[in-house]
Motif scaffolding. Structure first.
Motif, PDB file in Angstrom:
ATOM      1  N   MET A   1      47.189  43.482  42.775  1.00  0.00           N
ATOM      2  CA  MET A   1      46.769  43.866  41.442  1.00  0.00           C
ATOM      3  C   MET A   1      45.446  43.174  41.123  1.00  0.00           C
ATOM      4  O   MET A   1      45.323  41.970  41.249  1.00  0.00           O
ATOM      5  N   GLU A   2      44.462  43.945  40.740  1.00  0.00           N
ATOM      6  CA  GLU A   2      43.163  43.399  40.393  1.00  0.00           C
ATOM      7  C   GLU A   2      43.112  43.186  38.889  1.00  0.00           C
ATOM      8  O   GLU A   2      43.467  44.058  38.108  1.00  0.00           O
ATOM      9  N   LEU A   3      42.690  42.004  38.505  1.00  0.00           N
ATOM     10  CA  LEU A   3      42.664  41.662  37.091  1.00  0.00           C
ATOM     11  C   LEU A   3      41.494  40.725  36.827  1.00  0.00           C
ATOM     12  O   LEU A   3      41.348  39.711  37.501  1.00  0.00           O
ATOM     13  N   THR A   4      40.650  41.094  35.862  1.00  0.00           N
ATOM     14  CA  THR A   4      39.538  40.241  35.451  1.00  0.00           C
ATOM     15  C   THR A   4      39.643  40.024  33.951  1.00  0.00           C
ATOM     16  O   THR A   4      39.818  40.974  33.185  1.00  0.00           O
ATOM     17  N   VAL A 103      48.658  34.782  31.906  1.00  0.00           N
ATOM     18  CA  VAL A 103      48.288  34.382  33.262  1.00  0.00           C
ATOM     19  C   VAL A 103      47.914  32.901  33.227  1.00  0.00           C
ATOM     20  O   VAL A 103      47.084  32.491  32.417  1.00  0.00           O
ATOM     21  N   LEU A 104      48.523  32.109  34.108  1.00  0.00           N
ATOM     22  CA  LEU A 104      48.165  30.707  34.227  1.00  0.00           C
ATOM     23  C   LEU A 104      47.407  30.496  35.523  1.00  0.00           C
ATOM     24  O   LEU A 104      47.837  30.945  36.582  1.00  0.00           O
ATOM     25  N   GLU A 123      38.592  35.977  37.676  1.00  0.00           N
ATOM     26  CA  GLU A 123      38.927  37.061  38.591  1.00  0.00           C
ATOM     27  C   GLU A 123      40.200  36.590  39.286  1.00  0.00           C
ATOM     28  O   GLU A 123      40.148  35.745  40.185  1.00  0.00           O
ATOM     29  N   VAL A 124      41.329  37.126  38.818  1.00  0.00           N
ATOM     30  CA  VAL A 124      42.625  36.654  39.295  1.00  0.00           C
ATOM     31  C   VAL A 124      42.698  36.762  40.814  1.00  0.00           C
ATOM     32  O   VAL A 124      42.286  37.763  41.409  1.00  0.00           O
TER      33      VAL A 124
END
Length: 166
Positions: A1-4, A103-104, A123-124
């Motif tokens: 999973m892409e997460l910014t 998100v940690l 940028e996770v």
């Protein structure tokens, strides 16, 4: 999973405990929204009235230590905070925060290179960038990111159960 995620920094010290996040006496209020009005009331009295959705907390070591009070991360999440970056987290707070949709990120180094109000980009599973400098971060398991994507553990379970209905 892409997460910014990108947001304004709220900076916190080492050893922020769950009673500092939401004092025990406020735990009797009927809703998380009402409790959230008292989030960080003794450490940062302006927090609840000034934090904006998308803002990111940056803390030191042992963020979320103390009791297993699940209302602590929920009171932060109710304000639209989606990410907390710290040198380290108390383990029970770590899981409770993901369950609340936050998100940690464990990252050592940015604390000394950022100020309150700076803009940070996460940028996770890649890096944290602030003031032109990037810091590598560890991987977050996909199952935890799915919980965050769904809005927390309760919504995640509802989604799973709905997909099983025939």
């Amino acid at each position: 999973m892409e997460l910014t995620l990108t947001g304004k920094i709220w900076k916190f010290p080492d050893d922020v405990d769950t009673d500092t996040i939401i004092p025990g006496k406020r735990g009797t209020l009927p809703t998380i929204e009402e409790m959230g009005a008292y989030c960080f009331e003794h450490l940062r009295p302006e927090f609840a009235s000034s934090v904006k959705p998308g803002d990111i907390l940056v803390g030191g070591k042992n963020f979320g230590c103390g009791s297993s009070r699940e209302q602590a991360p929920a009171c932060i999440a109710v304000h639209g905070v989606k990410c907390i970056i710290a040198k380290s987290f108390a383990r029970i707070f770590f899981r409770n925060a993901f369950n609340s949709g936050i998100v940690l990120i464990e990252c050592d180094g940015i604390q000394e290179n950022c100020e309150e109000g700076d803009i940070v980009t996460v940028e996770v599973n890649k890096a944290v960038t602030v003031n032109g400098k990037s810091y590598p971060i560890s991987q977050i398991p996909d199952n935890l990111l799915e919980i965050v994507k769904d809005g927390g553990l309760l919504e995640h379970c509802k989604k799973i159960n709905k997909s099983k209905e025939v």
